[in-house]
Design a protein around this motif. Structure first.
Motif, PDB file in Angstrom:
ATOM      1  N   ASP A   1       0.797  -1.241   0.000  1.00 13.24           N
ATOM      2  CA  ASP A   1       0.000   0.000   0.000  1.00 13.24           C
ATOM      3  C   ASP A   1       0.825   1.285   0.000  1.00 13.24           C
ATOM      4  OD1 ASP A   1      -2.329  -1.455   0.003  1.00 13.24           O
ATOM      5  OD2 ASP A   1      -2.564  -1.411   2.189  1.00 13.24           O
ATOM      6  N   ILE A   2       2.104   1.218   0.393  1.00  7.10           N
ATOM      7  CA  ILE A   2       2.864   2.442   0.665  1.00  7.10           C
ATOM      8  C   ILE A   2       2.960   3.376  -0.547  1.00  7.10           C
ATOM      9  CG2 ILE A   2       5.129   1.405   0.179  1.00  7.10           C
ATOM     10  CD1 ILE A   2       6.307   3.117   2.406  1.00  7.10           C
ATOM     11  N   LEU A   3       3.008   2.821  -1.761  1.00  7.16           N
ATOM     12  CA  LEU A   3       3.141   3.674  -2.944  1.00  7.16           C
ATOM     13  C   LEU A   3       1.844   4.386  -3.318  1.00  7.16           C
ATOM     14  CD1 LEU A   3       5.511   1.752  -5.389  1.00  7.16           C
ATOM     15  CD2 LEU A   3       6.054   3.323  -3.535  1.00  7.16           C
ATOM     16  N   PHE A   4       0.748   4.019  -2.668  1.00  9.91           N
ATOM     17  CA  PHE A   4      -0.547   4.638  -2.964  1.00  9.91           C
ATOM     18  C   PHE A   4      -1.061   5.467  -1.789  1.00  9.91           C
ATOM     19  CE2 PHE A   4      -0.124   0.591  -5.227  1.00  9.91           C
ATOM     20  CZ  PHE A   4      -0.106   1.063  -6.530  1.00  9.91           C
ATOM     21  N   GLU A   5      -0.212   5.593  -0.754  1.00  8.81           N
ATOM     22  CA  GLU A   5      -0.575   6.388   0.422  1.00  8.81           C
ATOM     23  C   GLU A   5      -0.015   7.797   0.302  1.00  8.81           C
ATOM     24  OE1 GLU A   5      -0.496   2.714   3.699  1.00  8.81           O
ATOM     25  OE2 GLU A   5       1.178   4.117   3.575  1.00  8.81           O
ATOM     26  N   GLN A   6      -0.379   8.637   1.261  1.00  6.04           N
ATOM     27  CA  GLN A   6       0.198   9.970   1.364  1.00  6.04           C
ATOM     28  C   GLN A   6       0.641  10.201   2.794  1.00  6.04           C
ATOM     29  OE1 GLN A   6      -2.576  12.882  -0.141  1.00  6.04           O
ATOM     30  NE2 GLN A   6      -1.935  12.556  -2.249  1.00  6.04           N
ATOM     31  N   GLY A   7       1.689  11.010   2.951  1.00  8.23           N
ATOM     32  CA  GLY A   7       2.155  11.329   4.296  1.00  8.23           C
ATOM     33  C   GLY A   7       2.928  10.183   4.923  1.00  8.23           C
ATOM     34  N   ILE A   8       3.226  10.326   6.200  1.00 12.74           N
ATOM     35  CA  ILE A   8       4.020   9.354   6.946  1.00 12.74           C
ATOM     36  C   ILE A   8       3.097   8.538   7.841  1.00 12.74           C
ATOM     37  CG2 ILE A   8       6.018   9.048   8.459  1.00 12.74           C
ATOM     38  CD1 ILE A   8       6.670  10.584   5.922  1.00 12.74           C
ATOM     39  N   ASN A   9       3.197   7.234   7.737  1.00 11.76           N
ATOM     40  CA  ASN A   9       2.405   6.337   8.573  1.00 11.76           C
ATOM     41  C   ASN A   9       3.327   5.375   9.309  1.00 11.76           C
ATOM     42  OD1 ASN A   9      -0.307   7.218   7.660  1.00 11.76           O
ATOM     43  ND2 ASN A   9       0.399   6.439   5.692  1.00 11.76           N
ATOM     44  N   ASP A  10       2.823   4.804  10.369  1.00 12.19           N
ATOM     45  CA  ASP A  10       3.600   3.822  11.131  1.00 12.19           C
ATOM     46  C   ASP A  10       3.490   2.477  10.416  1.00 12.19           C
ATOM     47  OD1 ASP A  10       5.135   2.684  13.047  1.00 12.19           O
ATOM     48  OD2 ASP A  10       3.559   2.554  14.574  1.00 12.19           O
ATOM     49  N   ILE A  11       4.533   2.103   9.700  1.00 10.37           N
ATOM     50  CA  ILE A  11       4.506   0.899   8.870  1.00 10.37           C
ATOM     51  C   ILE A  11       5.221  -0.245   9.578  1.00 10.37           C
ATOM     52  CG2 ILE A  11       5.233  -0.098   6.660  1.00 10.37           C
ATOM     53  CD1 ILE A  11       5.090   2.740   5.499  1.00 10.37           C
ATOM     54  N   GLU A  12       4.570  -1.386   9.622  1.00 11.17           N
ATOM     55  CA  GLU A  12       5.177  -2.569  10.233  1.00 11.17           C
ATOM     56  C   GLU A  12       6.082  -3.237   9.200  1.00 11.17           C
ATOM     57  OE1 GLU A  12       3.767  -6.438  12.879  1.00 11.17           O
ATOM     58  OE2 GLU A  12       2.279  -5.045  12.073  1.00 11.17           O
TER      59      GLU A  12
END
Length: 433
Positions: free
Chosen positions: A63-74
């Motif tokens: 999903d990371i390439l379709f998100e925006q901003g900074i999220n807490d990624i496991e």
């Protein structure tokens, strides 16, 4: 040309595919959300989405390439043949990892936007990084993954001819202080003498006297040696001179001194010259602008490259300041005290601004070893071995090896014994087996 079918064409997706395909592998890439256009394409093609369309070359997307901003990624690290990777997507994918999302995470320096401990200079340290803690800091994993992707593509499209890329080097000479004793001014010279007397450094007092009397070369005046090595190398050295004001952190030469200006011009006749950004200019745009204009007056051309004092980066502000002043390249991405690949790649890449979700024109040229990191290894044999190991990592993916040495590294000081030999190993590496 490689055509990529995806359910959404995002800025992140275009950015990372272009780095892997164009900059590393040398092939053009385009994108489509139209199945008909994808089917009609008769050359290299793949789908990058959540579900495979048929039996095409398919990489399941994270999903990371379709998100925006900074999220807490496991993130879970897995061993993958001779390297490591993350964002496992399963065996149904032609390659079992989403290397595009993993590459984006490293290239964008995603982790440097997340909460972390800084050192006393306010720097992100190697020990805070995913690569260090998971044991892949000394591999250019982004380039390694790209070549695994290339091998899988070649298997599916055996008639396609990929362009050939060759290993290269970009020697960087950092000059935070052009001389140890010369051109320091009366106050600094007397201050240095008093410190030497109080510290009982009699040899330093004697050497200072000989240098200032003209009987001996300044210990940091190694430019004749460096220029002679430059003349014999097909690769142009890049010198970064500090011309900022004297401060607690930066103790260079006054840029108004004619002999210092002459030195910079002289070196510029043989190599390229960039700006070593002073410590306080890193966070102050007006100081940075002043230093840029000052350097441009000296070199009589537009400044294209910078490197920040103490290898300090404040993301994204540091890079935004460089972009606003139209500086095209930066050589700060690396670790002072650890050998390896801070952004996971040995191929220069463009800075992606995670806050604005945009690819910028600033080229990031990451360095892989600084002379200080080699001091950790006591014997010259050990230094040679670790240096050759990192060179071989870059060679295996036909990358660009970038070392950072200082002008004083080539002095006769015991601390830097053997470093001329190490530098020669780097210069000879394109022709070594």
């Amino acid at each position: 040309m490689l055509l990529v079918y995806t359910h959404k064409i995002s800025p992140r997706l275009k950015y990372v595919f272009r780095h892997i395909c164009k900059r590393i592998l040398g092939i053009e890439v385009n994108f489509t959300t139209q199945i008909e256009a994808f089917i009609a394409h008769d050359s290299l093609k793949m789908s990058y989405t959540t579900k495979q369309l048929g039996n095409e070359f398919f990489v399941k997307s994270h999903d990371i390439l379709f998100e925006q901003g900074i999220n807490d990624i496991e993130i879970h690290i897995h061993k993958w043949e001779n390297t490591k990777c993350f964002f496992y997507v399963g065996e149904k994918s032609t390659i079992p990892f989403d290397i595009f999302s993993a590459s984006f995470y490293l290239l964008s320096r995603y982790e440097e936007y997340l909460p972390h401990m800084k050192d006393k200079y306010g720097r992100f340290t190697a020990t805070e990084s995913l690569a260090f803690n998971e044991g892949f800091l000394q591999q250019p994993v982004v380039d390694i993954w790209a070549y695994k992707f290339k091998a899988a593509l070649q298997k599916q499209f055996p008639d396609f001819e990929f362009p050939k890329k060759t290993y290269s080097i970009q020697p960087v000479i950092d000059v935070p202080s052009a001389y140890k004793y010369k051109l320091k001014g009366i106050m600094r010279t007397w201050g240095g003498i008093i410190k030497d007397i109080l510290g009982l450094r009699l040899k330093s007092i004697y050497t200072r006297f000989l240098v200032l009397s003209g009987f001996q070369h300044d210990p940091y005046d190694t430019y004749k040696y460096i220029i002679n090595r430059q003349k014999k190398s097909p690769f142009k050295f890049l010198f970064f001179f500090l011309i900022g004001n004297y401060t607690t952190y930066d103790k260079g030469i006054n840029p108004n001194k004619k002999k210092y200006v002459s030195l910079i011009k002289h070196v510029g006749d043989y190599g390229a010259v960039g700006l070593k950004v002073s410590f306080f200019a890193i966070e102050n745009l007006s100081i940075l602008k002043q230093e840029k204009l000052r350097m441009e007056e000296i070199i009589n051309t537009s400044l294209y490259a910078s490197r920040q004092s103490f290898s300090k980066l404040n993301l994204p502000e540091s890079y935004r300041n460089l972009i606003s002043l139209e500086i095209k390249e930066d050589y700060t991405m690396g670790y002072v005290d650890h050998i390896g690949f801070r952004a996971g790649s040995c191929t220069p890449f463009l800075f992606y601004d995670l806050d604005y979700e945009v690819q910028t024109p600033l080229k990031i040229v990451p360095y892989h070893v600084m002379d200080y990191a080699l001091l950790k290894h006591r014997s010259l044999l050990d230094k040679r071995q670790v240096l050759n190991n990192i060179i071989n990592e870059v060679k295996q993916v036909n990358g660009m090896f970038i070392p950072v040495f200082h002008n004083y590294t080539f002095s006769d000081h015991n601390r830097w014994s053997g470093f001329k030999e190490l530098f020669n190993i780097i210069l000879d590496s394109p022709n070594a087996n």
